[in-house]
Design a protein around this motif. Structure first.
Motif, PDB file in Angstrom:
ATOM      1  N   MET A  16      35.903  61.865  -0.271  1.00 18.55           N
ATOM      2  CA  MET A  16      36.911  60.815  -0.163  1.00 18.55           C
ATOM      3  C   MET A  16      38.212  61.371   0.436  1.00 18.55           C
ATOM      4  N   MET A  17      38.602  62.562   0.014  1.00 21.93           N
ATOM      5  CA  MET A  17      39.830  63.174   0.542  1.00 21.93           C
ATOM      6  C   MET A  17      39.733  63.426   2.042  1.00 21.93           C
ATOM      7  N   ILE A  18      38.611  64.006   2.482  1.00 17.92           N
ATOM      8  CA  ILE A  18      38.447  64.283   3.912  1.00 17.92           C
ATOM      9  C   ILE A  18      38.382  62.972   4.691  1.00 17.92           C
ATOM     10  N   LYS A  19      37.630  62.019   4.145  1.00 18.39           N
ATOM     11  CA  LYS A  19      37.477  60.722   4.815  1.00 18.39           C
ATOM     12  C   LYS A  19      38.843  60.073   5.019  1.00 18.39           C
ATOM     13  N   ASP A  20      39.681  60.159   4.005  1.00 18.26           N
ATOM     14  CA  ASP A  20      41.016  59.593   4.050  1.00 18.26           C
ATOM     15  C   ASP A  20      41.848  60.238   5.172  1.00 18.26           C
ATOM     16  N   ILE A  21      41.836  61.570   5.222  1.00 18.05           N
ATOM     17  CA  ILE A  21      42.596  62.304   6.246  1.00 18.05           C
ATOM     18  C   ILE A  21      42.097  61.913   7.639  1.00 18.05           C
ATOM     19  N   LEU A  22      40.770  61.887   7.816  1.00 17.71           N
ATOM     20  CA  LEU A  22      40.199  61.616   9.128  1.00 17.71           C
ATOM     21  C   LEU A  22      40.415  60.176   9.570  1.00 17.71           C
ATOM     22  N   SER A  23      40.170  59.241   8.667  1.00 21.91           N
ATOM     23  CA  SER A  23      40.324  57.817   9.002  1.00 21.91           C
ATOM     24  C   SER A  23      41.743  57.498   9.443  1.00 21.91           C
ATOM     25  N   LYS A  24      42.717  58.088   8.752  1.00 21.24           N
ATOM     26  CA  LYS A  24      44.129  57.853   9.090  1.00 21.24           C
ATOM     27  C   LYS A  24      44.503  58.453  10.440  1.00 21.24           C
ATOM     28  N   ASN A  25      43.662  59.363  10.939  1.00 21.14           N
ATOM     29  CA  ASN A  25      43.979  60.039  12.190  1.00 21.14           C
ATOM     30  C   ASN A  25      43.015  59.685  13.322  1.00 21.14           C
ATOM     31  N   GLY A  26      42.416  58.517  13.208  1.00 24.56           N
ATOM     32  CA  GLY A  26      41.623  57.990  14.315  1.00 24.56           C
ATOM     33  C   GLY A  26      40.195  58.472  14.452  1.00 24.56           C
ATOM     34  N   PHE A  27      39.679  59.165  13.443  1.00 27.91           N
ATOM     35  CA  PHE A  27      38.275  59.576  13.497  1.00 27.91           C
ATOM     36  C   PHE A  27      37.426  58.519  12.821  1.00 27.91           C
ATOM     37  N   GLU A  28      36.169  58.434  13.233  1.00 19.59           N
ATOM     38  CA  GLU A  28      35.267  57.483  12.615  1.00 19.59           C
ATOM     39  C   GLU A  28      34.277  58.242  11.744  1.00 19.59           C
ATOM     40  N   VAL A  29      34.335  57.992  10.428  1.00 21.30           N
ATOM     41  CA  VAL A  29      33.401  58.652   9.521  1.00 21.30           C
ATOM     42  C   VAL A  29      32.115  57.820   9.524  1.00 21.30           C
ATOM     43  N   VAL A  30      31.068  58.374  10.140  1.00 21.41           N
ATOM     44  CA  VAL A  30      29.831  57.610  10.309  1.00 21.41           C
ATOM     45  C   VAL A  30      28.844  57.810   9.174  1.00 21.41           C
ATOM     46  N   GLY A  31      29.081  58.842   8.361  1.00 23.01           N
ATOM     47  CA  GLY A  31      28.160  59.065   7.256  1.00 23.01           C
ATOM     48  C   GLY A  31      28.674  60.110   6.299  1.00 23.01           C
ATOM     49  N   GLU A  32      28.050  60.126   5.114  1.00 24.69           N
ATOM     50  CA  GLU A  32      28.392  61.112   4.093  1.00 24.69           C
ATOM     51  C   GLU A  32      27.090  61.611   3.489  1.00 24.69           C
ATOM     52  N   ALA A  33      27.084  62.869   3.072  1.00 24.29           N
ATOM     53  CA  ALA A  33      25.913  63.443   2.413  1.00 24.29           C
ATOM     54  C   ALA A  33      26.390  64.290   1.245  1.00 24.29           C
ATOM     55  N   ALA A  34      25.572  64.332   0.177  1.00 17.67           N
ATOM     56  CA  ALA A  34      25.962  65.045  -1.036  1.00 17.67           C
ATOM     57  C   ALA A  34      25.309  66.413  -1.163  1.00 17.67           C
ATOM     58  N   ASN A  35      24.377  66.745  -0.257  1.00 15.15           N
ATOM     59  CA  ASN A  35      23.781  68.078  -0.274  1.00 15.15           C
ATOM     60  C   ASN A  35      23.275  68.427   1.126  1.00 15.15           C
ATOM     61  N   GLY A  36      22.875  69.667   1.292  1.00 13.09           N
ATOM     62  CA  GLY A  36      22.463  70.152   2.601  1.00 13.09           C
ATOM     63  C   GLY A  36      21.253  69.448   3.178  1.00 13.09           C
ATOM     64  N   LYS A  37      20.304  69.130   2.292  1.00 12.29           N
ATOM     65  CA  LYS A  37      19.082  68.459   2.734  1.00 12.29           C
ATOM     66  C   LYS A  37      19.421  67.095   3.333  1.00 12.29           C
ATOM     67  N   GLU A  38      20.272  66.365   2.592  1.00 13.91           N
ATOM     68  CA  GLU A  38      20.735  65.049   3.037  1.00 13.91           C
ATOM     69  C   GLU A  38      21.508  65.186   4.359  1.00 13.91           C
ATOM     70  N   ALA A  39      22.292  66.258   4.462  1.00 13.92           N
ATOM     71  CA  ALA A  39      23.103  66.489   5.658  1.00 13.92           C
ATOM     72  C   ALA A  39      22.229  66.601   6.900  1.00 13.92           C
ATOM     73  N   VAL A  40      21.128  67.345   6.783  1.00 10.51           N
ATOM     74  CA  VAL A  40      20.228  67.545   7.920  1.00 10.51           C
ATOM     75  C   VAL A  40      19.594  66.212   8.328  1.00 10.51           C
ATOM     76  N   GLU A  41      19.145  65.433   7.329  1.00 14.53           N
ATOM     77  CA  GLU A  41      18.552  64.113   7.610  1.00 14.53           C
ATOM     78  C   GLU A  41      19.559  63.196   8.303  1.00 14.53           C
ATOM     79  N   LYS A  42      20.779  63.152   7.744  1.00 11.90           N
ATOM     80  CA  LYS A  42      21.821  62.282   8.306  1.00 11.90           C
ATOM     81  C   LYS A  42      22.206  62.731   9.716  1.00 11.90           C
ATOM     82  N   TYR A  43      22.208  64.041   9.928  1.00 13.97           N
ATOM     83  CA  TYR A  43      22.570  64.546  11.259  1.00 13.97           C
ATOM     84  C   TYR A  43      21.572  64.031  12.295  1.00 13.97           C
ATOM     85  N   LYS A  44      20.276  64.122  11.957  1.00 12.33           N
ATOM     86  CA  LYS A  44      19.222  63.655  12.868  1.00 12.33           C
ATOM     87  C   LYS A  44      19.412  62.168  13.171  1.00 12.33           C
ATOM     88  N   GLU A  45      19.726  61.421  12.131  1.00 13.48           N
ATOM     89  CA  GLU A  45      19.845  59.972  12.235  1.00 13.48           C
ATOM     90  C   GLU A  45      21.113  59.548  12.999  1.00 13.48           C
TER      91      GLU A  45
END
Length: 120
Positions: A16-45
């Motif tokens: 939430m903290m990172i998302k807040d910083i990024l959103s306020k500065n024009g970045f688009e947060v397209v996804g979030e993951a809670a562990n490395g396995k999820e991160a790899v899946e989300k990256y592919k997607e």
């Protein structure tokens, strides 16, 4: 066009903290993951422009997830997030292709600086 970012951290509060910083500065947060396995899946997607990756997570840590993502996309841009005292893992992550790292607790300016550096 704004840059897309995937935020990976096992702590919802940190995401939430990172998302807040990024959103306020024009970045688009397209996804979030809670562990490395999820991160790899989300990256592919989602194939985001950048990933912020926590180092210490359940199931698959950030360094392993970084290695997997680099196998999928050699040009992937990943910025590691670590607590103090994780120097060895940060060095390992950089050797495995991470662009930069940010230390918790996050400083807004430092987060943006690391992300802009990684994307340039």
């Amino acid at each position: 066009m704004s840059k897309s970012v995937l935020i990976v951290d096992d702590a919802a509060f940190m995401r939430m903290m990172i998302k807040d910083i990024l959103s306020k500065n024009g970045f688009e947060v397209v996804g979030e993951a809670a562990n490395g396995k999820e991160a790899v899946e989300k990256y592919k997607e989602l194939t985001p422009d950048l990933v912020t990756m926590d180092i210490t997570m359940p199931e698959m840590d950030g360094v392993q997830a970084l290695q997997e993502i680099k196998k999928i996309d050699d040009s992937a841009k990943v910025v590691m997030c670590s607590a103090m005292g994780q120097q060895a893992m940060v060095i390992e992550a950089i050797q495995n292709g991470a662009k930069d790292f940010i230390v918790k607790p996050f400083q807004g300016e430092r987060v943006l600086e690391a992300i802009q550096k990684a994307l340039s």
